[in-house]
Motif scaffolding. Structure first.
Motif, PDB file in Angstrom:
ATOM      1  N   ARG A 130       0.861  -1.183   0.000  1.00  0.00           N
ATOM      2  CA  ARG A 130       0.000   0.000   0.000  1.00  0.00           C
ATOM      3  C   ARG A 130       0.896   1.230   0.000  1.00  0.00           C
ATOM      4  O   ARG A 130       1.701   1.433   0.916  1.00  0.00           O
ATOM      5  CB  ARG A 130      -0.902  -0.002   1.235  1.00  0.00           C
ATOM      6  CG  ARG A 130      -1.887   1.173   1.258  1.00  0.00           C
ATOM      7  CD  ARG A 130      -2.826   1.063   2.443  1.00  0.00           C
ATOM      8  NE  ARG A 130      -2.146   1.254   3.714  1.00  0.00           N
ATOM      9  CZ  ARG A 130      -2.537   0.719   4.863  1.00  0.00           C
ATOM     10  NH1 ARG A 130      -3.582  -0.091   4.892  1.00  0.00           N
ATOM     11  NH2 ARG A 130      -1.876   0.969   5.975  1.00  0.00           N
ATOM     12  N   ALA A 131       0.795   2.024  -1.034  1.00  0.00           N
ATOM     13  CA  ALA A 131       1.613   3.223  -1.186  1.00  0.00           C
ATOM     14  C   ALA A 131       0.846   4.184  -2.089  1.00  0.00           C
ATOM     15  O   ALA A 131      -0.163   3.808  -2.693  1.00  0.00           O
ATOM     16  CB  ALA A 131       2.977   2.877  -1.780  1.00  0.00           C
ATOM     17  N   PRO A 132       1.287   5.434  -2.187  1.00  0.00           N
ATOM     18  CA  PRO A 132       0.577   6.388  -3.046  1.00  0.00           C
ATOM     19  C   PRO A 132       0.419   5.865  -4.472  1.00  0.00           C
ATOM     20  O   PRO A 132       1.395   5.570  -5.153  1.00  0.00           O
ATOM     21  CB  PRO A 132       1.481   7.622  -3.003  1.00  0.00           C
ATOM     22  CG  PRO A 132       2.160   7.548  -1.677  1.00  0.00           C
ATOM     23  CD  PRO A 132       2.401   6.085  -1.449  1.00  0.00           C
ATOM     24  N   GLY A 133      -0.831   5.713  -4.907  1.00  0.00           N
ATOM     25  CA  GLY A 133      -1.119   5.279  -6.265  1.00  0.00           C
ATOM     26  C   GLY A 133      -1.007   3.786  -6.495  1.00  0.00           C
ATOM     27  O   GLY A 133      -1.229   3.320  -7.620  1.00  0.00           O
ATOM     28  N   VAL A 134      -0.693   3.002  -5.458  1.00  0.00           N
ATOM     29  CA  VAL A 134      -0.490   1.561  -5.634  1.00  0.00           C
ATOM     30  C   VAL A 134      -1.099   0.816  -4.450  1.00  0.00           C
ATOM     31  O   VAL A 134      -0.735   1.062  -3.297  1.00  0.00           O
ATOM     32  CB  VAL A 134       1.003   1.195  -5.729  1.00  0.00           C
ATOM     33  CG1 VAL A 134       1.166  -0.288  -6.034  1.00  0.00           C
ATOM     34  CG2 VAL A 134       1.705   2.034  -6.792  1.00  0.00           C
ATOM     35  N   GLN A 135      -2.030  -0.105  -4.730  1.00  0.00           N
ATOM     36  CA  GLN A 135      -2.575  -0.995  -3.712  1.00  0.00           C
ATOM     37  C   GLN A 135      -2.669  -2.387  -4.315  1.00  0.00           C
ATOM     38  O   GLN A 135      -3.476  -2.620  -5.222  1.00  0.00           O
ATOM     39  CB  GLN A 135      -3.957  -0.528  -3.255  1.00  0.00           C
ATOM     40  CG  GLN A 135      -3.974   0.806  -2.538  1.00  0.00           C
ATOM     41  CD  GLN A 135      -5.345   1.087  -1.961  1.00  0.00           C
ATOM     42  OE1 GLN A 135      -5.836   0.398  -1.080  1.00  0.00           O
ATOM     43  NE2 GLN A 135      -5.994   2.124  -2.490  1.00  0.00           N
ATOM     44  N   ILE A 136      -1.841  -3.302  -3.815  1.00  0.00           N
ATOM     45  CA  ILE A 136      -1.716  -4.623  -4.426  1.00  0.00           C
ATOM     46  C   ILE A 136      -1.680  -5.700  -3.356  1.00  0.00           C
ATOM     47  O   ILE A 136      -1.012  -5.547  -2.334  1.00  0.00           O
ATOM     48  CB  ILE A 136      -0.438  -4.696  -5.293  1.00  0.00           C
ATOM     49  CG1 ILE A 136      -0.603  -3.872  -6.562  1.00  0.00           C
ATOM     50  CG2 ILE A 136      -0.093  -6.137  -5.656  1.00  0.00           C
ATOM     51  CD1 ILE A 136       0.634  -3.797  -7.422  1.00  0.00           C
ATOM     52  N   ALA A 137      -2.400  -6.791  -3.607  1.00  0.00           N
ATOM     53  CA  ALA A 137      -2.296  -8.011  -2.803  1.00  0.00           C
ATOM     54  C   ALA A 137      -2.012  -9.152  -3.772  1.00  0.00           C
ATOM     55  O   ALA A 137      -2.872  -9.547  -4.551  1.00  0.00           O
ATOM     56  CB  ALA A 137      -3.573  -8.271  -2.012  1.00  0.00           C
ATOM     57  N   CYS A 138      -0.786  -9.647  -3.731  1.00  0.00           N
ATOM     58  CA  CYS A 138      -0.296 -10.602  -4.728  1.00  0.00           C
ATOM     59  C   CYS A 138      -0.059 -11.956  -4.079  1.00  0.00           C
ATOM     60  O   CYS A 138       0.524 -12.045  -2.998  1.00  0.00           O
ATOM     61  CB  CYS A 138       0.998 -10.056  -5.343  1.00  0.00           C
ATOM     62  SG  CYS A 138       1.815 -11.178  -6.495  1.00  0.00           S
ATOM     63  N   ALA A 139      -0.503 -13.014  -4.742  1.00  0.00           N
ATOM     64  CA  ALA A 139      -0.246 -14.386  -4.292  1.00  0.00           C
ATOM     65  C   ALA A 139       0.397 -15.166  -5.435  1.00  0.00           C
ATOM     66  O   ALA A 139      -0.021 -16.269  -5.785  1.00  0.00           O
ATOM     67  CB  ALA A 139      -1.540 -15.053  -3.835  1.00  0.00           C
ATOM     68  N   SER A 140       1.436 -14.587  -6.012  1.00  0.00           N
ATOM     69  CA  SER A 140       2.050 -15.174  -7.203  1.00  0.00           C
ATOM     70  C   SER A 140       2.881 -16.416  -6.867  1.00  0.00           C
ATOM     71  O   SER A 140       3.680 -16.406  -5.940  1.00  0.00           O
ATOM     72  CB  SER A 140       2.949 -14.152  -7.898  1.00  0.00           C
ATOM     73  OG  SER A 140       3.577 -14.742  -9.024  1.00  0.00           O
ATOM     74  N   PRO A 141       2.728 -17.471  -7.664  1.00  0.00           N
ATOM     75  CA  PRO A 141       3.590 -18.644  -7.532  1.00  0.00           C
ATOM     76  C   PRO A 141       4.800 -18.606  -8.454  1.00  0.00           C
ATOM     77  O   PRO A 141       5.602 -19.536  -8.457  1.00  0.00           O
ATOM     78  CB  PRO A 141       2.654 -19.783  -7.943  1.00  0.00           C
ATOM     79  CG  PRO A 141       1.816 -19.172  -9.029  1.00  0.00           C
ATOM     80  CD  PRO A 141       1.625 -17.713  -8.626  1.00  0.00           C
ATOM     81  N   GLU A 142       4.934 -17.530  -9.271  1.00  0.00           N
ATOM     82  CA  GLU A 142       5.907 -17.555 -10.366  1.00  0.00           C
ATOM     83  C   GLU A 142       6.982 -16.485 -10.218  1.00  0.00           C
ATOM     84  O   GLU A 142       6.678 -15.297 -10.084  1.00  0.00           O
ATOM     85  CB  GLU A 142       5.187 -17.368 -11.709  1.00  0.00           C
ATOM     86  CG  GLU A 142       6.133 -17.444 -12.910  1.00  0.00           C
ATOM     87  CD  GLU A 142       5.411 -17.432 -14.243  1.00  0.00           C
ATOM     88  OE1 GLU A 142       6.082 -17.551 -15.281  1.00  0.00           O
ATOM     89  OE2 GLU A 142       4.156 -17.312 -14.248  1.00  0.00           O
ATOM     90  N   LEU A 143       8.228 -16.919 -10.294  1.00  0.00           N
ATOM     91  CA  LEU A 143       9.363 -16.010 -10.231  1.00  0.00           C
ATOM     92  C   LEU A 143       9.681 -15.471 -11.619  1.00  0.00           C
ATOM     93  O   LEU A 143      10.001 -16.227 -12.531  1.00  0.00           O
ATOM     94  CB  LEU A 143      10.596 -16.749  -9.680  1.00  0.00           C
ATOM     95  CG  LEU A 143      11.887 -15.931  -9.624  1.00  0.00           C
ATOM     96  CD1 LEU A 143      11.768 -14.778  -8.644  1.00  0.00           C
ATOM     97  CD2 LEU A 143      13.073 -16.827  -9.253  1.00  0.00           C
ATOM     98  N   TYR A 144       9.593 -14.159 -11.752  1.00  0.00           N
ATOM     99  CA  TYR A 144      10.019 -13.491 -12.987  1.00  0.00           C
ATOM    100  C   TYR A 144      11.533 -13.338 -13.004  1.00  0.00           C
ATOM    101  O   TYR A 144      12.213 -13.805 -13.926  1.00  0.00           O
ATOM    102  CB  TYR A 144       9.304 -12.143 -13.096  1.00  0.00           C
ATOM    103  CG  TYR A 144       9.918 -11.147 -14.044  1.00  0.00           C
ATOM    104  CD1 TYR A 144      10.299 -11.512 -15.327  1.00  0.00           C
ATOM    105  CD2 TYR A 144      10.091  -9.816 -13.653  1.00  0.00           C
ATOM    106  CE1 TYR A 144      10.862 -10.579 -16.190  1.00  0.00           C
ATOM    107  CE2 TYR A 144      10.627  -8.879 -14.509  1.00  0.00           C
ATOM    108  CZ  TYR A 144      11.021  -9.264 -15.775  1.00  0.00           C
ATOM    109  OH  TYR A 144      11.581  -8.340 -16.624  1.00  0.00           O
TER     110      TYR A 144
END
Length: 337
Positions: A130-144
């Motif tokens: 949670r930051a200015p302009g960004v709100q994300i809840a990620c449950a990614s299984p994949e490494l980029y």
């Protein structure tokens, strides 16, 4: 305004110190949270305090009715268009995606959703931000991309089913195709001869799903850092297609809305330790303009059956949408502060 924070790997980062769209900052100093949208918008957020701690407690309320950027008929038509492009030799594979959106109730906090995901769908590259302009809840299984000094690694996923028996020869062929693409991408910034594939098409189990996962590893050439690494490999090959440039052009015509953080990159970089890990932004919720959004998609090859691919997008989304609705966790637990 609510306090900015990032939570990843059991670490809580607070004290917003800097915010920039310049990826060169990741080779400077400090601990950074990083988000890159599929369209290439970079957000790097430096925090001054990082410590082992749980997610901040926060309320969550289930979103309203979900709407899809592509309905079943539209998605099936898109799959057929990709198969025609394959027949014409334009692409070999392309990852067709759709974005779901639902009204976000007043008082719902992304930290509350992150806590639900941690309990209901734990993932190796989970992150809540949670930051200015960004709100994300990620449950990614994949490494980029991960980086430890000059050693970099990518772990593309291609092939998804409820059980191992659901994985088809088409899935393995698709995985190998994307591994070749990732090898070529990393080869643009790697020392000559350093690109390796330590694992090819390994089976991994995740909540409600199994995946085929490969590992590609390389050593960065002298003078290359995060900006060069991201420029050479973005967007991730597993969520675009092959050849990447042709797939990107085709998908832009077929997908009616931007993907945003979905299929982009979400993660952290410790510039002082020269370490970091960016996940592919799948299994990811984000809040935007009063809506909660979530993306889902499938890799399309000549062997794809359009309706089966639609069902794969539903399978990938089903568990996560249930978690966001508080199903199976109890409404009291889902809504608690």
């Amino acid at each position: 305004m609510q306090e900015a924070f990032a939570h990843v790997g059991g670490l809580l980062a607070t004290g917003l110190a800097d915010l920039t769209d310049d990826p060169a900052a990741l080779d400077s100093r400090g601990w950074w949270a990083v988000v890159v949208t599929y369209e290439g918008k970079v957000t790097c957020i430096r925090f001054s305090r990082v410590r082992p701690a749980p997610l901040p407690r926060a309320p969550w309320r289930p979103p309203g009715e979900w709407r899809s950027s592509l309905d079943r008929d539209g998605y099936v038509a898109g799959v057929q268009a990709i198969r025609e492009a394959i027949a014409d030799g334009i692409v070999y594979q392309a990852n067709l995606c759709r974005v779901l959106s639902a009204p976000l109730p007043a008082g719902a906090d992304i930290a509350g959703l992150g806590a639900l995901l941690a309990r209901g769908n734990p993932a190796p590259y989970a992150m809540t931000l949670r930051a200015p302009g960004v709100q994300i809840a990620c449950a990614s299984p994949e490494l980029y991309l991960s980086r430890d000094g000059r050693v970099v690694e990518s772990r593309p996923i291609k092939g998804t089913g409820r059980t191992r028996a659901d994985l088809l020869p088409k899935d393995r062929a698709e995985n190998v195709m994307i591994v070749d693409l990732v090898r070529n991408d990393l080869g643009r910034v790697a020392e000559i001869g350093s690109v390796q594939v330590p694992a090819l098409c390994a089976t991994e189990e995740h909540p409600g799903l199994v995946h085929l996962v490969s590992t590609v590893r390389a050593r960065l050439r002298p003078g290359a850092g995060w900006p060069e690494l991201i420029a050479a490999t973005f967007p991730p090959g597993s969520v675009t297609g092959a050849p990447k440039s042709s797939a990107l052009t085709l998908l832009e015509k077929l997908e009616p809305v931007p993907r945003g953080p979905y299929c982009g990159a979400v993660g952290w970089v410790d510039a002082d330790a020269r370490r970091g890990a960016l996940a592919v932004g799948i299994r990811t919720f984000w809040a935007e303009e009063g809506l909660l959004k979530f993306g889902t998609g499938a890799g399309i090859t000549w062997g794809s059956e359009p309706v089966r691919e639609w069902r794969e997008t539903e399978l990938k989304a089903a568990r996560l949408l249930e978690v966001a609705a508080g199903e199976g966790l109890g409404q009291r637990e889902a809504a608690r502060p």
